[in-house]
Design a protein around this motif. Structure first.
Motif, short mmCIF file in Angstrom:
data_model
loop_
_atom_site.label_atom_id
_atom_site.label_comp_id
_atom_site.label_asym_id
_atom_site.label_seq_id
_atom_site.Cartn_x
_atom_site.Cartn_y
_atom_site.Cartn_z
N LYS A 1 24.92 11.05 -4.73
CA LYS A 1 24.85 9.59 -5.48
C LYS A 1 25.22 8.47 -4.58
CE LYS A 1 26.35 12.14 -9.88
NZ LYS A 1 27.43 12.20 -10.64
N VAL A 2 25.99 8.53 -3.81
CA VAL A 2 26.54 7.55 -3.08
C VAL A 2 25.80 7.08 -1.90
CG1 VAL A 2 28.54 6.46 -1.55
CG2 VAL A 2 28.95 7.71 -3.58
N CYS A 3 25.15 8.24 -1.45
CA CYS A 3 24.17 8.10 -0.01
C CYS A 3 22.58 8.53 -0.51
CB CYS A 3 24.64 8.87 0.99
SG CYS A 3 26.54 8.58 1.48
N PRO A 4 22.00 8.05 -1.41
CA PRO A 4 20.83 8.12 -1.73
C PRO A 4 19.69 8.27 -0.52
CG PRO A 4 21.21 6.38 -2.89
CD PRO A 4 22.33 6.71 -2.23
N VAL A 5 18.73 9.01 -0.43
CA VAL A 5 17.86 8.88 0.73
C VAL A 5 16.96 7.64 0.48
CG1 VAL A 5 15.89 9.97 2.01
CG2 VAL A 5 18.01 11.17 1.27
N ARG A 6 16.87 6.98 1.49
CA ARG A 6 16.09 5.56 1.45
C ARG A 6 14.75 5.61 2.08
NH1 ARG A 6 17.77 2.78 -3.07
NH2 ARG A 6 20.22 2.53 -3.02
N LYS B 1 10.70 9.37 0.00
CA LYS B 1 11.40 8.72 -1.57
C LYS B 1 10.25 7.83 -2.18
CE LYS B 1 14.75 5.81 -2.44
NZ LYS B 1 13.93 4.96 -3.75
N VAL B 2 10.11 7.97 -3.72
CA VAL B 2 9.26 7.07 -4.31
C VAL B 2 9.89 5.85 -4.22
CG1 VAL B 2 7.81 6.80 -6.59
CG2 VAL B 2 8.23 8.95 -5.49
N SER C 1 0.85 -1.23 0.06
CA SER C 1 -0.23 -0.11 0.08
C SER C 1 0.70 1.10 -0.22
CB SER C 1 -0.81 -0.02 1.31
OG SER C 1 -0.12 0.05 2.36
N SER C 2 2.15 1.35 0.10
CA SER C 2 2.87 2.36 -0.07
C SER C 2 3.37 2.68 -1.45
CB SER C 2 4.49 1.94 0.68
OG SER C 2 4.06 1.56 2.05
N VAL C 3 3.47 4.10 -1.39
CA VAL C 3 4.03 4.76 -2.64
C VAL C 3 5.63 5.34 -2.42
CG1 VAL C 3 3.63 6.45 -4.26
CG2 VAL C 3 1.86 5.18 -3.63
N TYR D 1 11.05 12.49 -4.80
CA TYR D 1 10.30 12.55 -3.62
C TYR D 1 8.88 13.05 -3.77
CZ TYR D 1 15.24 12.15 -2.28
OH TYR D 1 16.47 12.24 -2.38
N VAL D 2 7.88 12.88 -2.63
CA VAL D 2 6.75 13.28 -2.99
C VAL D 2 6.55 13.89 -1.47
CG1 VAL D 2 4.00 13.22 -2.89
CG2 VAL D 2 5.77 11.88 -4.45
#
Length: 593
Positions: free
Chosen positions: A588-593, A526-527, A518-520, A534-535
Motif C-alpha cells: 500500500k505504501v510502496c505501490p509499483v510506479r 502498471k496501468v 501513447s502509453s497505457v 498491471y498488464v
C-alpha cells in the motif's frame, strides 16, 4: 481432382474429423466436470494462462508464499494437444478464439470478405499451444528501447539467460526434411552466413521449446490443477477510487473475486485491451459509443502491429520432402513419438528461420520461415479453412498443385509501419473485439515485403536448390493475371492478395513513459493512473521484435516478476518480518510506479 486426390482428401478428412471430435469431447468433458475450489480473495489474480501469465504463476508458486489464481477462459486440453505436429489442427477449433480482422482494403484479398484469420489460443498455455515452438531472442537493443533506458542490454540478456536455463527446455530440431540443410547452403551461396548470437542476419535451423519431443510451454512448469481455473471468462475489472481490487467472472454464474496486492492482465494483444475497455479504461470515443463509463482515458487498443507475410506454396519440388501428411500418420512414427520422443510427430512445421535486410542495414526487416509442406498437403481438408482462402482462389491456384510437391517459404515483414487498432463492439464480454490491423496500408510495407520475395526468388534460383529440384511456382495468382510473372507490379498484387498473419499481434497496451500520450502502462507494467493493475503480455510491446515473439514475452514477464513482485517480497524479508499485515502495508505504501 483425380481419383487419387479424392482418396487422399477422404483419408485426411476422416483423420482430421476424428481429431476434431476428440478435441470437442475433451473440451466439453472439462467444461462440465470442472469443480475447482474457488476462494473469494487472493493476493494476486492473473487473467490468462499464456506465456506471460503462466510464467508469472510459475515464479509465484516457486519463489513466494503469496496466494494467487490464474483465470483461463479456455479449457485445459489434453496431452495429445501437446504433440507438435498437431498444433495446426487446433487452429479454428474450440481451443481457438477464432478471431478475424475486419475486411482489409490493401491486404487479405484472397480471403473470404478480405478478412484475415487471427488464431489465438483459448486454452491452458494460450497461443504457445499452437505456435511453431521457435525460440529466438531477437535484437536485444530493441528491448532496451522499450524500457526507455531503465534496464541495460546486459540486464535484459540476464533475464533471457534465466528463461533459457530455468523456464524452457530448448532443443535443436531433430526431425526434418533435406530442405533444411539445402536452404542453409543456398543462403550461403547468395551471401548469408549461419545465424548466431553475434550476427543479426543469416539463416539457421529452428531452436525449439520441446522436452523429449513434446511441445513445452510455461504452463507446464507449475501445478495447474492447484492454481488455474479453466473455462472462466473475466467480464470486467473491479475498480474503485482508481484502484483495481478484483475481477468479475462468469463461473458459471456471475462472481466477484478480490485481489489484495494486484490484478495482472495477461490475456493477449486482443483480449487484454478488450478487458480494459470493458472496464472503463480506454479512448473516450470508443467507451462512449458503447455506453461504458469512463474511469481512465488511455490509448488502449491503439498501436496494433503484427508480423504479416506471404509465400504459401510458392516453391515447388520435383520429389516429396519426407515431412508430409502420411509421414505424420505413419504408425512407426507414432510409435517413435510415444516411446522415444522422436520422429515426424515432433516436427514444428518450420525447419529453418532466416533474417535478411532488404536495404543493406545490419538490422533485419524480413524473416523467412521455411516449411517443407504447403497448404495443399492436406488436399483442402483443413488448412485452407483455417486461413479463410476463397473457393475461387483455391480452385484456380492451389488445387492445381496437387500433382506437385509444394513448400512454403513464409516471407515475413518484421517491422511494419502500418498501425491498426482493437476496440470493443459492445458491453457484452462474450462478443469478440473489432480487430482492424490495417495491413499494408503504408506503402513502405508493400515495398519491403516485395523486396523480401525477391530475395526468396534469388534463394530458390541457387545451384543448391536446383540440385534437389527446387523451382518457383510460375502459375499466376488469381487477380494478378494482368502483370508479368514476378515483376514488381505482379509481386505487389501477390502480397496484397495472399496476406497471412503469423499471429504475433503486439502494441495494444503499449509500454512507455507515464507522461507519453501513447502509453497505457509504464515501464513497471502498471496501468497508468490505476493502482494494483498491471498488464504483462504481448500487448505491452510498443514495437515488434525482430523475430518470433515468444522469447521476448517470456523475458518481459520475468522482468515484471523480479522487479514488481519479488522486489517487494525482498523488502519485506529485509525488514526481518514476514507478517502478512506488514506485507500488505508495504504494497500500500510502496505501490509499483
Amino acid at each position: 481432382m483425380s481419383p487419387l486426390h479424392v482418396l487422399q482428401f477422404f483419408i485426411f478428412s476422416v483423420c482430421i474429423h476424428l481429431f476434431s471430435i476428440f478435441t470437442y469431447l475433451v473440451y466439453y468433458y472439462d467444461l462440465f466436470t470442472s469443480s475447482d475450489e474457488i476462494l473469494e480473495e487472493y493476493d494476486f489474480i492473473i487473467v490468462g494462462s499464456g506465456t506471460a501469465g503462466s510464467l508469472i504463476a510459475h515464479r509465484l508458486s516457486k519463489d513466494t508464499n503469496y496466494t494467487f489464481v490464474v483465470l483461463e477462459a479456455g479449457g485445459e486440453g489434453h496431452t495429445f494437444h501437446s504433440i507438435p505436429a498437431f498444433g495446426p489442427l487446433l487452429h479454428g477449433s474450440v481451443f481457438d478464439w477464432q478471431f478475424q480482422t475486419v475486411p482489409q482494403e490493401n491486404a487479405c484479398l484472397a480471403m473470404v470478405n478480405s478478412q484475415c484469420k487471427q488464431t489465438q489460443g483459448k486454452m491452458l498455455g494460450g497461443s504457445s499451444k499452437m505456435n511453431n515452438m521457435i525460440h529466438f531472442r531477437g535484437n536485444t537493443s530493441h528491448y532496451v528501447d522499450w524500457f526507455h533506458g531503465k534496464f541495460t542490454k546486459e540486464y535484459i540478456e540476464e533475464h533471457l539467460n534465466y528463461i533459457e536455463s530455468n523456464v524452457y527446455p530448448l532443443h535443436n530440431i531433430q526431425y526434418h526434411s533435406q530442405i533444411s540443410d539445402v536452404v542453409l547452403n543456398a543462403a550461403e551461396e547468395i551471401g548469408y552466413k549461419e545465424l548466431n548470437s553475434q550476427n543479426n542476419l543469416g539463416f539457421a535451423k529452428s531452436l525449439l521449446t520441446q522436452r523429449n519431443g513434446k511441445r513445452w510451454t510455461t504452463s507446464d512448469n507449475f501445478d495447474t490443477s492447484k492454481y488455474v481455473l479453466t473455462n472462466v471468462l473475466v467480464d470486467k475489472l473491479i475498480i474503485e477510487e482508481d484502484k483495481c481490487i478484483g475481477v468479475q467472472i462468469s463461473y458459471p454464474k456471475r462472481v466477484k473475486l478480490f485481489a489484495k496486492k494486484g490484478v495482472i492482465v495477461s490475456a493477449g494483444a486482443y483480449n487484454s485491451p478488450k478487458l480494459l475497455q470493458l472496464s472503463g479504461i480506454g479512448p473516450v470515443d470508443i467507451l462512449n459509443s458503447v455506453n461504458v463509463s469512463v474511469i481512465k482515458e488511455l490509448p488502449v487498443g491503439k498501436n496494433l502491429q503484427d508480423h504479416i507475410g506471404t509465400g504459401l506454396d510458392l516453391v515447388l519440388f520435383d520429389t516429396p520432402q519426407s515431412v508430409g501428411m502420411f509421414d505424420i500418420m505413419n504408425l512407426f512414427h507414432v510409435y517413435q513419438y510415444f516411446v522415444n520422443g522422436t520422429g515426424a510427430l515432433t516436427t514444428p512445421g518450420c525447419e529453418v528461420v532466416g533474417f535478411v535486410s532488404t536495404d543493406n542495414h545490419t538490422v533485419p526487416d524480413v524473416q523467412f520461415m521455411v516449411l517443407p509442406v504447403g497448404i495443399t498437403a492436406d488436399r483442402g481438408s483443413h488448412l485452407r479453412k483455417t486461413l479463410g482462402i476463397t473457393d475461387f482462389v483455391w480452385d484456380n491456384y492451389f488445387s492445381k498443385l496437387f500433382d506437385k510437391h509444394a513448400a512454403t517459404f513464409f516471407t515475413l515483414l518484421l517491422h511494419p509501419k502500418s498501425i491498426g487498432e482493437v476496440k470493443i463492439k459492445s458491453k457484452d464480454p462474450n462478443l469478440p473485439p473489432k480487430i482492424d490491423p490495417k495491413y499494408l496500408s503504408h506503402p513502405n510495407d508493400v515495398k519491403t515485403l516485395v523486396n523480401g520475395v525477391k530475395i526468396l526468388i534469388k534463394l530458390v534460383e541457387t545451384d543448391a536448390m536446383k540440385a534437389i529440384g527446387g523451382h518457383l511456382n510460375e502459375k499466376h495468382f488469381p487477380g494478378c493475371e494482368n502483370y508479368d510473372i514476378f515483376s514488381d507490379l505482379y509481386l505487389e498484387c501477390y502480397v496484397k492478395h495472399l496476406t497471412l498473419s503469423s499471429y504475433h499481434p503486439v502494441g495494444t497496451c503499449s509500454m512507455g513513459p507515464r507522461e507519453s500520450k501513447s502509453s497505457v502502462v509504464d515501464t513497471s507494467f502498471k496501468v497508468i493512473g490505476i493502482e494494483h493493475l498491471y498488464v504483462v503480455d504481448g500487448s505491452v510491446l510498443p514495437t515488434l521484435p525482430s523475430g518470433n515473439i515468444n522469447a521476448a514475452i517470456a523475458m518481459m514477464a520475468n522482468i515484471f516478476f523480479e522487479n514488481t513482485i519479488k522486489s517487494r517480497l525482498s523488502l519485506n524479508e529485509n525488514l526481518f518480518c514476514k507478517n502478512s499485515v506488514l506485507d500488505d502495508l508495504i504494497f500500500k505504501v510502496c505501490p509499483v510506479r
